[in-house]
Design a protein around this motif. Structure first.
Motif: not given
Length: 768
Positions: A355-359, A384-385, A399-401, A475-487
């Protein structure tokens, strides 16, 4: 129009291609599956079978295999069994081309291999004066020095001739050693096995002896006899047993010998016109451990094995068979101690909540680019990243698609930070016209197979020569898509990405989720490193250190890895000194930087017609053998201790270094605290219930026995001395004279506790 058509194709094919991209029905572990798919892609792209030196290549890999038909299916597909562990589990060399067939074979239940390991010394140091950890080895000479226990080490860079590994008469203390990389004319044996101290001493050293010093240093800390009676290890009277591991980069000569070994066992395959190659994996480790414990069983002695190497426990890791085999080996008198790893100074793991964007800031070191992995649940692997970089105005967008659609056709997805306008007719399915000089940054993305319902992506970033700063890149990684993921940082060749500005060499570190395998295994005793000695005095009389760290005396070393593990276990279990540790220097080791080496040497002496030295290293590699040596003392007191028994002793007797972690609760930084050899012995011997017994040793006193006369050097007159037997009964209570000479009554042979006033206690052993 061509670009629009590509987009339509992506949308139409994405869902149908997802199952094709990630093989969820495979029996292969993720790392092995990815290796297999890389080879298959190379064959497809090449159009013909792989060739080298003008000949077809037959490529093998060492893997664990679980089968219901013994080794029949393995052999039918060209496999060579290297070790039968029993219970239908084998270590076997398998032809890479046959992995797909074996994967579909009904009799095969699982095939597993993972990244080869690397030592955990972090290119750092070790030191004299770690009195607390040395108490078990030097301050209890009459009671516990490891007699009757096997001190095992699997490592690299062994000097068999060093006095630390010999008896006073010059004979070797090493009773058995496996050297898989040594030359051997017998085609049915890989390497050489030295089955007696005489054979070990005649060999003088392990292969690659000039390249490394790690194993000699580790063994010296665990159970070495030091040099001229100084720098003695924890269990100096233990028997030594071990093996030389194929860690990291192995020699070309070994690969040739390994290929010859395989060729001699593949009877039905015509290899006359073929080139045989072998992929190294972590399976060598478990085979080596099995052989050591097998020999310990033959000798009928308890054995503790130190494991000061490993690999990050990352998304691609999957060690189910490894841990299954390991758990069958561990038990009463069979203990493994492993270093926690040296990645604590780097933030290498980030989690994005659904439920949170990642920056997230990200930092890259090195001009060859870097990699990181993204893990996401396979039932919804789409997001999308965007990535931006200092000094570059444009943004990489993924876009991972698109990634799934491209990789389903065996292609590598590419995205650009454009230094020039992106060609309008660029097609993600057609990459032949790509010119890296047109783009300051390129992202190469592949789909990855992970485990337990996770899919993934591996992102490789490559700056071109046009980028103004190709060494240190923010750099900076930005992900707005409302999914849970790990890097996480990719722990392989390009392990130079991290998510904080911390300098791994100069910060206090302590970042979580950095424990390495096999320290991530529940039944292994996992050891973190304490910063206990900031400097030492080198042979030049100078105050020196191998490397400066931001951590302070009495705290966790900045490099020491912390938990929890990927599976959620609280690790490490315990900590021990690991900074500036002084131990054995491999006399065959050759370094290009001899001046620097000289400044790290603390002592030199001649023995057996040759000059030997003691030098400094740091790392969890150094903390682990100190702990393993202490456990060897504990096994002498009780040869039937299990891993769970050892953990119980550690929990009851260790000391938390920081007040916020006081008590017996385990934490992801110190575990149960810093190991206490003496308190552990009291616990194992059942002496903790005696109210008068101190759980620490007396400061400034030295104890020695001459028959039934106890000498206490440094004691004052009229101090009360009480001697207890192991039942807790006082058998003598008296006052001492200033000479510290104390005649003992006619007592049976055995171990006794000596309490000196309130100054502390020690243990002695009376002979007949």
């Amino acid at each position: 129009m061509k670009r629009q058509l590509s987009t339509v194709l992506v949308v139409l094919f994405t869902l149908s291609m997802t199952a094709q991209v990630w093989n969820t029905e495979t029996k292969m572990s993720p790392w092995l599956l990815n290796k297999f798919e890389q080879q298959q892609t190379a064959v497809r792209n090449n159009g013909i079978p792989l060739r080298a030196q003008g000949r077809p290549v037959v490529r093998y890999i060492l893997a664990l295999v679980e089968s219901t038909d013994s080794d029949s299916s393995i052999k039918q597909k060209g496999g060579v069994v290297f070790q039968d562990f029993g219970g239908g589990i084998f270590a076997a060399f398998l032809p890479m081309d046959s992995l797909g067939v074996l994967d579909r074979c009904d009799a095969i239940l699982r095939i597993e291999a993972n990244e080869p390991n690397r030592p955990h010394n972090d290119n750092t140091s070790k030191i004299l004066g770690v009195d607390k950890a040395r108490a078990g080895g030097e301050e209890l000479p009459q009671a516990f020095r490891g007699e009757g226990v096997l001190a095992g080490v699997m490592d690299v860079g062994f000097d068999f001739t060093h006095p630390a590994f010999r008896h006073d008469d010059g004979t070797s203390r090493i009773v058995w050693f496996w050297e898989p990389q040594a030359e051997n004319d017998n085609p049915d044996e890989l390497g050489r096995t030295y089955t007696s101290p005489e054979e070990v001493l005649a060999a003088e050293h392990s292969t690659g002896e000039t390249d490394d010093n790690h194993g000699s240093h580790v063994w010296g800390s665990m159970a070495g006899r030091g040099l001229d009676g100084r720098f003695v290890g924890m269990a100096p009277e233990a028997d030594l047993i071990g093996g030389h591991m194929p860690l990291g980069n192995v020699s070309d000569d070994f690969m040739v010998r390994l290929s010859k070994y395989l060729a001699s066992h593949i009877r039905e395959m015509n290899l006359t016109d073929k080139l045989l190659t072998v992929e190294i994996s972590d399976v060598f480790d478990i085979v080596m451990l099995y052989q050591i414990f097998k020999k310990a069983d033959e000798l009928g002695k308890p054995c503790v094995v130190n494991w000061s190497f490993g690999e990050p426990d990352y998304f691609e890791s999957d060690h189910k068979l490894f841990e299954s085999v390991l758990n069958t080996m561990l038990g009463p008198g069979r203990i493994v101690v492993a270093s926690a790893g040296n990645d604590g100074g780097k933030l290498v793991y980030v989690k994005k909540e659904a439920d949170k964007p990642l920056e997230q800031d990200v930092y890259y070191q090195g001009g060859d680019g870097c990699m990181f992995d993204i893990r996401i649940k396979i039932d919804n692997p789409f997001f999308k990243m965007a990535m931006t970089f200092d000094g570059v105005a444009d943004t990489i967008r993924i876009d991972t698609r698109d990634v799934i659609a491209v990789t389903a056709f065996g292609k590598e997805y590419m995205a650009f930070c454009c230094g020039v306008p992106e060609p309008e007719d660029w097609d993600p399915f057609i990459l032949d016209d790509y010119d890296p000089e047109d783009h300051p940054f390129t992202a190469f993305v592949n789909t990855m197979a992970f485990t337990d319902g996770y899919a993934g992506y591996r992102v490789r970033l490559a700056p071109s020569d046009a980028y103004p700063n190709s060494y240190k890149i923010k750099g900076k990684i930005l992900i707005d898509t409302p999914v849970e993921l790990e890097i996480e940082e990719y722990p392989g060749k390009f392990n130079n990405v991290y998510f904080s500005e911390d300098n791994p060499m100069n910060s206090r570190g302590c970042h979580q989720r950095t424990i390495t395998h096999p320290g991530s295994v529940e039944r292994i005793i996992t050891v973190g490193a304490m910063h206990q000695c900031t400097s030492f005095i080198n042979i030049c009389g100078e105050e020196a250190t191998y490397r400066e760290f931001g951590s302070e005396d009495g705290h966790l070393a900045s490099f020491s890895s912390c938990g929890p593990t990927v599976s959620g276990l609280v690790k490490p279990d315990v900590v021990a000194p690991g900074h500036n540790i002084l131990s054995v220097y491999n006399s065959f080791f050759v370094s290009a930087d001899l001046d620097s080496i000289e400044k790290k040497i603390a002592y030199k002496s001649e023995a057996f017609g040759k000059e030997y030295a003691i030098w400094t290293m740091s790392g969890t590699s150094m903390a682990s053998p100190i702990t393993a040596g202490v456990i060897a003392l504990w096994l002498q007191a009780n040869p039937n201790l299990t891993p769970e028994d050892i953990k119980g002793v550690i929990q009851r007797t260790s000391i938390q270094p920081e007040p916020e972690f006081s008590g017996t609760d385990k934490n992801v930084y110190y575990g149960w605290g810093e190991i206490d050899a003496y308190a552990g012995l009291l616990d194992i011997l059942g002496l903790t219930g005696i109210k008068e017994i101190s759980k620490h040793q007396p400061v400034g006193l030295k104890f020695r026995l001459e028959g039934h006369t106890l000498h206490i050097d440094g004691i004052d007159s009229s101090e009360t001395v009480t001697v207890f037997d192991l039942s807790g009964r006082p058998v003598l209570r008296t006052e001492t004279s200033s000479d510290g000479i104390l005649p003992l009554p006619a007592l049976p042979a055995g171990v006794y506790a000596v309490q000196v006033s309130r100054r502390g206690s020690t243990l002695i052993r009376l002979s007949e």
